[in-house]
Design an enzyme around this catalytic site. Structure first.
Site, PDB file in Angstrom:
ATOM      1  N   ASP A  29      51.272  47.101  37.430  1.00 33.57           N
ATOM      2  CA  ASP A  29      50.188  47.793  36.722  1.00 33.57           C
ATOM      3  C   ASP A  29      49.884  49.086  37.475  1.00 33.57           C
ATOM      4  O   ASP A  29      49.757  49.094  38.707  1.00 33.57           O
ATOM      5  CB  ASP A  29      48.941  46.901  36.659  1.00 33.57           C
ATOM      6  CG  ASP A  29      47.881  47.473  35.730  1.00 33.57           C
ATOM      7  OD1 ASP A  29      47.640  46.858  34.680  1.00 33.57           O
ATOM      8  OD2 ASP A  29      47.310  48.533  36.052  1.00 33.57           O
ATOM      9  N   ILE A  30      49.755  50.158  36.716  1.00 30.55           N
ATOM     10  CA  ILE A  30      49.611  51.487  37.319  1.00 30.55           C
ATOM     11  C   ILE A  30      48.316  51.622  38.125  1.00 30.55           C
ATOM     12  O   ILE A  30      48.250  52.420  39.067  1.00 30.55           O
ATOM     13  CB  ILE A  30      49.704  52.587  36.212  1.00 30.55           C
ATOM     14  CG1 ILE A  30      50.109  53.938  36.804  1.00 30.55           C
ATOM     15  CG2 ILE A  30      48.430  52.691  35.412  1.00 30.55           C
ATOM     16  CD1 ILE A  30      51.517  54.008  37.278  1.00 30.55           C
ATOM     17  N   ASN A  85      44.091  39.979  28.069  1.00 30.44           N
ATOM     18  CA  ASN A  85      43.009  40.500  27.237  1.00 30.44           C
ATOM     19  C   ASN A  85      43.517  40.658  25.810  1.00 30.44           C
ATOM     20  O   ASN A  85      44.558  41.285  25.600  1.00 30.44           O
ATOM     21  CB  ASN A  85      42.537  41.856  27.770  1.00 30.44           C
ATOM     22  CG  ASN A  85      41.893  41.741  29.135  1.00 30.44           C
ATOM     23  OD1 ASN A  85      41.100  40.832  29.380  1.00 30.44           O
ATOM     24  ND2 ASN A  85      42.239  42.641  30.037  1.00 30.44           N
ATOM     25  N   GLN A  91      40.999  44.546  25.086  1.00 31.51           N
ATOM     26  CA  GLN A  91      42.388  45.002  25.236  1.00 31.51           C
ATOM     27  C   GLN A  91      42.447  46.522  25.135  1.00 31.51           C
ATOM     28  O   GLN A  91      41.802  47.116  24.270  1.00 31.51           O
ATOM     29  CB  GLN A  91      43.209  44.367  24.104  1.00 31.51           C
ATOM     30  CG  GLN A  91      44.701  44.482  24.257  1.00 31.51           C
ATOM     31  CD  GLN A  91      45.454  43.697  23.174  1.00 31.51           C
ATOM     32  OE1 GLN A  91      44.838  43.061  22.305  1.00 31.51           O
ATOM     33  NE2 GLN A  91      46.764  43.749  23.221  1.00 31.51           N
ATOM     34  N   HIS A  97      50.396  41.369  26.726  1.00 33.06           N
ATOM     35  CA  HIS A  97      50.811  41.326  28.127  1.00 33.06           C
ATOM     36  C   HIS A  97      49.977  40.326  28.902  1.00 33.06           C
ATOM     37  O   HIS A  97      48.833  40.029  28.546  1.00 33.06           O
ATOM     38  CB  HIS A  97      50.716  42.707  28.783  1.00 33.06           C
ATOM     39  CG  HIS A  97      49.391  43.367  28.584  1.00 33.06           C
ATOM     40  ND1 HIS A  97      49.045  43.993  27.409  1.00 33.06           N
ATOM     41  CD2 HIS A  97      48.325  43.500  29.407  1.00 33.06           C
ATOM     42  CE1 HIS A  97      47.824  44.481  27.522  1.00 33.06           C
ATOM     43  NE2 HIS A  97      47.358  44.184  28.720  1.00 33.06           N
ATOM     44  N   HIS A  99      48.465  39.655  32.704  1.00 32.60           N
ATOM     45  CA  HIS A  99      48.197  40.236  34.026  1.00 32.60           C
ATOM     46  C   HIS A  99      48.370  39.147  35.087  1.00 32.60           C
ATOM     47  O   HIS A  99      47.767  38.071  34.976  1.00 32.60           O
ATOM     48  CB  HIS A  99      46.740  40.696  34.132  1.00 32.60           C
ATOM     49  CG  HIS A  99      46.357  41.834  33.258  1.00 32.60           C
ATOM     50  ND1 HIS A  99      46.289  43.125  33.715  1.00 32.60           N
ATOM     51  CD2 HIS A  99      45.992  41.889  31.949  1.00 32.60           C
ATOM     52  CE1 HIS A  99      45.887  43.927  32.733  1.00 32.60           C
ATOM     53  NE2 HIS A  99      45.701  43.196  31.648  1.00 32.60           N
TER      54      HIS A  99
HETATM   55  P1  AMP Z   1      44.506  45.599  29.011  1.00 33.47           P
HETATM   56  O1  AMP Z   1      43.157  46.194  29.226  1.00 33.47           O
HETATM   57  O2  AMP Z   1      44.549  44.134  29.271  1.00 33.47           O
HETATM   58  O3  AMP Z   1      45.078  45.985  27.657  1.00 33.47           O
HETATM   59  O4  AMP Z   1      45.425  46.186  30.159  1.00 33.47           O
HETATM   60  C1  AMP Z   1      46.328  47.225  30.014  1.00 33.47           C
HETATM   61  C2  AMP Z   1      46.831  47.526  31.398  1.00 33.47           C
HETATM   62  O5  AMP Z   1      47.929  48.405  31.283  1.00 33.47           O
HETATM   63  C3  AMP Z   1      45.799  48.209  32.304  1.00 33.47           C
HETATM   64  O6  AMP Z   1      45.559  47.382  33.440  1.00 33.47           O
HETATM   65  C4  AMP Z   1      46.478  49.524  32.676  1.00 33.47           C
HETATM   66  O7  AMP Z   1      46.268  49.870  34.015  1.00 33.47           O
HETATM   67  C5  AMP Z   1      47.937  49.235  32.421  1.00 33.47           C
HETATM   68  N1  AMP Z   1      48.743  50.395  32.123  1.00 33.47           N
HETATM   69  C6  AMP Z   1      48.494  51.362  31.199  1.00 33.47           C
HETATM   70  N2  AMP Z   1      49.486  52.279  31.202  1.00 33.47           N
HETATM   71  C7  AMP Z   1      50.383  51.868  32.133  1.00 33.47           C
HETATM   72  C8  AMP Z   1      51.619  52.392  32.614  1.00 33.47           C
HETATM   73  N3  AMP Z   1      52.141  53.529  32.113  1.00 33.47           N
HETATM   74  N4  AMP Z   1      52.276  51.729  33.582  1.00 33.47           N
HETATM   75  C9  AMP Z   1      51.737  50.591  34.093  1.00 33.47           C
HETATM   76  N5  AMP Z   1      50.596  50.049  33.682  1.00 33.47           N
HETATM   77  C10 AMP Z   1      49.907  50.678  32.722  1.00 33.47           C
END
Ligand code: AMP
Ligand code: ZN
Length: 141
Positions: A29-30, A85, A91, A97, A99
């Site tokens: 996760d970024i 989420n 979400q 996805h 986590h």
């Molecule tokens: P959610 O809120 O459960 O939909 O989580 C989406 C997750 O995706 C968040 O924790 C973001 O930090 C992660 N995310 C968004 N863009 C990227 C990316 N380009 N590379 C890695 N993680 C990402």
């Protein structure tokens, strides 16, 4: 399709991949809110758990223990949360996805869910059971 995770899967957006097989991709996760925070996605675009078919679910969840063990060994966290989420406003990326969030002392996150033990009677619990079971009777995967 304008989906960040489909673009990561296709290699159009860079990512830090930790695992890949025919059906599944895992990458860091970024935000790295905790050290080793990792996401697991199906390669197939599925919006959220409500659209997840059984086979795709099996493909993703199958790799959870292996990745969790690897993260545990790599970083020795005090524990690990598995979170997904689903739907707005929880979400933020609408490609299903999971986590994997390793936890550390004083990482600033809540340790557990809210404890309402003792606040509800058996009628309340039975009503909840009936509500869910009623919907299960009408559902098929
Ligand atoms: P959610 O809120 O459960 O939909 O989580 C989406 C997750 O995706 C968040 O924790 C973001 O930090 C992660 N995310 C968004 N863009 C990227 C990316 N380009 N590379 C890695 N993680 C990402
Ligand atoms: Zn997608």
């Amino acid at each position: 399709m304008d989906c960040i995770f489909c673009n990561i899967r296709a290699g159009k957006i860079p990512s830090y991949k930790v695992y890949e097989d025919d059906n599944v991709l895992a990458f860091l996760d970024i935000t790295q809110g905790t050290k080793g925070h990792t996401l697991i996605i199906p390669k197939k675009h599925v919006k959220n758990v409500y659209e997840l078919d059984e086979q795709t679910a099996m493909n993703i969840f199958k790799v959870v223990p292996r990745l969790a063990k690897a993260i545990n060994k790599a970083f020795s966290p005090i524990g690990l949360n598995i979170i997904s989420n689903n739907d707005q406003p929880l979400q933020s990326v609408f490609h299903f996805h999971i986590h994997l969030i390793p936890r550390y002392e004083d990482d600033g996150m809540e340790l557990s869910t809210i404890n309402n033990y003792g606040k509800f009677n058996s009628e309340y619990f039975n009503n909840l059971v009936n509500s869910i079971k009623k919907e299960l009777e009408h559902s098929a995967i």
